[in-house]
Structures are given as structure tokens and as C-alpha cells.
Design a protein around this motif. Structure first.
Motif, short mmCIF file in Angstrom:
data_model
loop_
_atom_site.label_atom_id
_atom_site.label_comp_id
_atom_site.label_asym_id
_atom_site.label_seq_id
_atom_site.Cartn_x
_atom_site.Cartn_y
_atom_site.Cartn_z
N SER A 62 64.31 -11.61 -0.33
CA SER A 62 65.19 -12.72 -0.20
C SER A 62 65.64 -13.34 -1.64
O SER A 62 64.94 -13.19 -2.68
N GLY A 63 66.72 -13.86 -1.46
CA GLY A 63 67.38 -14.31 -2.75
C GLY A 63 68.94 -14.47 -2.74
O GLY A 63 69.64 -14.68 -1.59
N LEU A 64 69.59 -14.76 -3.68
CA LEU A 64 70.82 -15.20 -4.07
C LEU A 64 71.68 -14.28 -3.41
O LEU A 64 71.44 -12.90 -3.11
N SER A 65 72.88 -14.54 -2.38
CA SER A 65 73.93 -13.85 -2.31
C SER A 65 74.49 -12.98 -3.43
O SER A 65 74.38 -13.68 -4.73
N GLY A 66 74.66 -11.74 -3.27
CA GLY A 66 75.15 -10.89 -4.36
C GLY A 66 76.70 -10.75 -4.15
O GLY A 66 77.49 -10.05 -5.01
N GLY A 67 77.39 -11.55 -3.19
CA GLY A 67 78.67 -11.35 -2.97
C GLY A 67 79.61 -12.28 -3.59
O GLY A 67 79.00 -12.90 -4.65
N GLU A 68 80.79 -12.18 -3.44
CA GLU A 68 81.96 -12.80 -4.17
C GLU A 68 81.55 -14.15 -4.37
O GLU A 68 82.23 -15.06 -5.20
N ASP A 69 81.05 -14.88 -3.12
CA ASP A 69 80.87 -16.35 -3.17
C ASP A 69 80.12 -16.85 -4.41
O ASP A 69 80.24 -17.63 -5.15
N MET A 70 78.94 -15.77 -4.73
CA MET A 70 77.97 -16.09 -5.92
C MET A 70 78.68 -15.62 -7.17
O MET A 70 78.41 -16.38 -8.25
N ASN B 4 61.66 -13.86 -8.50
CA ASN B 4 61.65 -12.78 -7.56
C ASN B 4 61.82 -11.56 -8.24
O ASN B 4 62.36 -11.53 -9.27
N PRO B 5 61.77 -10.43 -7.46
CA PRO B 5 61.86 -8.93 -8.27
C PRO B 5 63.48 -8.79 -8.58
O PRO B 5 63.60 -7.84 -9.43
N THR B 6 64.35 -9.36 -7.93
CA THR B 6 65.59 -8.95 -8.07
C THR B 6 67.02 -9.99 -8.25
O THR B 6 68.01 -9.89 -8.26
N VAL B 7 66.31 -11.46 -8.24
CA VAL B 7 67.27 -12.38 -8.32
C VAL B 7 68.07 -12.28 -6.88
O VAL B 7 68.08 -13.57 -6.32
N GLU B 8 68.87 -11.47 -6.76
CA GLU B 8 69.60 -11.72 -5.39
C GLU B 8 68.85 -10.94 -4.35
O GLU B 8 67.83 -10.36 -4.34
N VAL B 9 69.57 -11.11 -3.11
CA VAL B 9 69.09 -10.63 -1.98
C VAL B 9 69.04 -9.03 -2.03
O VAL B 9 69.86 -8.42 -2.65
N TRP B 10 68.02 -8.58 -1.38
CA TRP B 10 67.64 -7.12 -1.73
C TRP B 10 67.62 -6.38 -0.32
O TRP B 10 66.87 -7.30 0.61
N LEU C 194 70.99 -11.84 -16.12
CA LEU C 194 70.11 -11.98 -15.19
C LEU C 194 68.68 -11.89 -15.68
O LEU C 194 68.40 -10.99 -16.53
N GLY C 195 67.65 -12.63 -15.26
CA GLY C 195 66.54 -12.50 -15.39
C GLY C 195 65.39 -12.49 -14.17
O GLY C 195 65.92 -13.16 -13.20
N GLU C 196 64.44 -11.80 -14.05
CA GLU C 196 63.71 -11.53 -12.86
C GLU C 196 62.15 -11.86 -13.26
O GLU C 196 61.53 -11.67 -14.48
#
Length: 325
Positions: free
Chosen positions: A231-239, A255-261, A281-283
Motif C-alpha cells: 500500500s502507498g501513494l497513488s502513482g497516477g497523475e493526481d499525485m 515502505n519499500p516503494t513510496v507508491e502503491v505496488w 524519492l526515498g524509501e
């Protein structure tokens, strides 16, 4: 001033996505870190009020030293060697690390970490220039020389979602939209300003440390039987739009990826934004003590400083970050 997200050029490459190359000049190698200026750092100094320091870094052997070997397809915990040098009148210890993955614990992703599938690495950097050494482009050493410092703002999504009853957990590919991040910040009584470093607490690290055994920790790395599904941040254009228009200089998560994976090829992701927008980005950051203090005090900002390793051409680096209040 950089253009608004809506005004960025969108080349006819089939993606429909903006390309921010040249916004900070044709030779730029630090992307959104350009948002950090002498003025933003000086203003952020006011965040230091009583000198309390919060370490934001995991031990170098966490998380992979607490999981089975092979929990990640490449990365693992480093192996330290203690070296004794003993002679009459001299007693010395030295040490070294073998198998040291620079992105194997709390980490920064350099702008040479992900390429755009249409255009390549950030700001016209050729593949031949993504190397170690003085001739490298977009290396993590460029971020070090610029300096990562300023005001940080914590978005404690895990606590916020628990408070409002939003279905959330470290796995399951739950997606936090830009609207939800804004709502979290508003509920905390804080707003972003240009040059800020956004810290995102998803609750992944809390779950990892609370896991009862190595198999449970493995699952938090490997994901469910569907694969890595953080779970994580949206990786889409909204973000993309939110981070760009808010003037965020860097975004770090626990988390491991910042964004949702997982991410899906040819679909917008924040990692794709590394190349197209120069996102930093930092993880695997550790926000547990800072978040507990924020929940107790109601204060969600601090002075932030980080010094990536000075490895010329490094693709990533340990975080080396502190928050100071």
C-alpha cells in the motif's frame, strides 16, 4: 518560477504525460531538489526550537537482515567484518562491509534509478552517462552537493486512516490518493509550501517490526500470494500534479516503494516520474519516533537534513537523515 503542472509540455510520445526536462536548465541533474533554496532552508531553521533530534534511518541490516535470504530478488543485508590491529603499544579496530547494497535499507533513489521508456533518463542523460565516476550524469553525488535540507512535513496516513475508519494496511495495494493526502494534512493542521520534504508514514515499518516471526516479515517484503502488493501513494497523475504544484522537493516513505505496488508498465508511476519530472524519492525511512511525538504534540513539521553518500555516479544512497525540532 517553474511552470504549473498543467503547463508542462506533453510530447506526442503516446504516454500523454508531461515532461519537465529543461525546466531547471538543459544541464540540470537534481530535479525537484531545485525547490530547495537558500531562502527555504533559512525559513525552515525556525523549526528548530528545543534541539530534539529524530533519527530517520533504519540500521543498515534492516529490513533484509530480519528476513530469509532471498526475500528480495537482489538486495540483502551487508556483511560486516571487524578487523583487529594489535601491536605492542597499539590497539586498533577497523571494519568493512561486504555485499553493501546502497538501496538495501533507508535509501534515496537517484535520478539515474529509473528511465522513461520513451525518452530515457532524466533531462536527456544518455544511457552511456549512467555510470560510476566523474563523467556520470544524474548521480546521487549531485544531490549531496546541492544539499537536502529544509522543512519536512509528516503525513501520518496510518494514524489518519485509522481515525476516520478508512480500510488500510501495509499490504493489499491500497492506494492513497492526492485528495486523501491533502485531507490528512488538513486534519493535522498543516499545509505544504515550496521546498518542503514530504514524509509519508504508511504503517509498513510498524507492521514489519510487530511481525511475530521471520515468515511474517518475509511476507511484508514479498507481499501476498499475488506478489508484491504494498500500500502507498497513488502513482497516477493526481499525485504527479499534487507533488509538482505543491512544490515538494522530495518525498520519503516508510515502505519499500513510496507508491502503491505493483506498478504496471506503460502506466503512470512515481518511479516513472523520476525520469519525466525529476521526482526525488526515498524509501524505508523510520518515522516511528517522529510520528509518536507528532501525535502527542500536534506538531507535524520539523527541520530535515540528509547527506547522501558522495559516490560519484551513485544510483542510490543510504538516507543519512535527521529531523530536528
Amino acid at each position: 518560477m517553474p511552470p504549473r503542472y498543467a503547463d508542462l509540455p506533453r510530447p506526442e510520445d503516446g504516454s500523454g504525460l508531461p515532461l519537465a526536462w529543461g525546466v531547471w536548465g538543459p544541464e540540470d541533474e537534481i530535479g525537484t531538489l531545485n525547490r530547495i533554496t537558500a531562502a527555504t532552508v533559512a525559513a525552515a531553521a525556525g523549526e528548530i526550537r528545543d534541539g530534539r533530534r529524530f533519527n530517520l534511518n533504519l540500521p543498515l541490516d534492516e529490513p533484509f537482515g530480519a528476513t530469509h535470504q532471498g526475500s528480495h530478488r537482489r538486495r540483502a543485508a551487508p556483511s560486516p567484518t571487524l578487523i583487529a590491529d594489535e601491536q605492542p603499544g597499539r590497539l586498533i579496530r577497523d571494519d568493512k562491509l561486504d555485499g553493501f547494497w546502497l538501496q538495501g535499507s533507508t535509501q534515496w533513489d537517484g535520478l539515474s534509478h529509473f528511465a522513461d521508456p520513451y525518452h530515457g533518463f532524466y533531462n536527456h542523460a544518455p544511457v552511456s552517462a549512467v555510470v560510476h565516476g566523474a563523467e556520470s550524469r544524474n548521480g546521487i553525488d549531485k544531490a549531496l552537493r546541492h544539499g537536502i535540507a529544509g522543512r519536512c512535513v509528516l503525513a501520518d496516513l496510518a494514524r489518519h486512516f485509522a481515525r476516520i475508519g478508512r480500510d488500510w494496511g501495509p499490504l493489499g495495494a491500497r492506494r492513497a490518493s492526492a485528495v486523501e493526502v491533502e485531507a490528512c494534512l488538513k486534519a493535522q493542521g498543516v499545509a505544504l509550501r515550496p521546498g518542503d520534504i514530504l514524509l509519508v508514514r504508511t504503517g509498513w515499518l510498524e507492521a514489519f517490526r510487530a511481525a511475530p516471526d521471520v515468515d511474517a516479515r518475509d511476507q511484508l517484503i514479498r507481499g501476498t500470494n499475488k506478489g508484491q502488493d504494498y500500500s502507498g501513494l497513488s502513482g497516477g497523475e493526481d499525485m504527479w500534479r499534487f507533488l509538482w504544484d505543491q512544490g515538494v522537493a522530495a518525498t520519503c516513505a516508510d515502505n519499500p516503494t513510496v507508491e502503491v505496488w505493483p506498478y504496471f508498465p506503460w502506466k503512470p508511476t512515481l518511479h516513472w516520474g523520476i525520469a519525466r519530472l525529476g521526482l526525488v524519492l526515498g524509501e524505508f525511512f523510520d518515522f516511528e519516533a517522529l510520528a509518536a511525538d507528532s501525535a502527542a504534540s500536534g506538531r507535524y513539521t520539523a527541520f530535515f537534513t540528509a547527506a547522501p553518500l558522495h559516490l560519484r555516479g551513485g544510483v542510490g544512497s543510504p538516507g543519512n537523515a535527521l529531523a530536528i525540532r
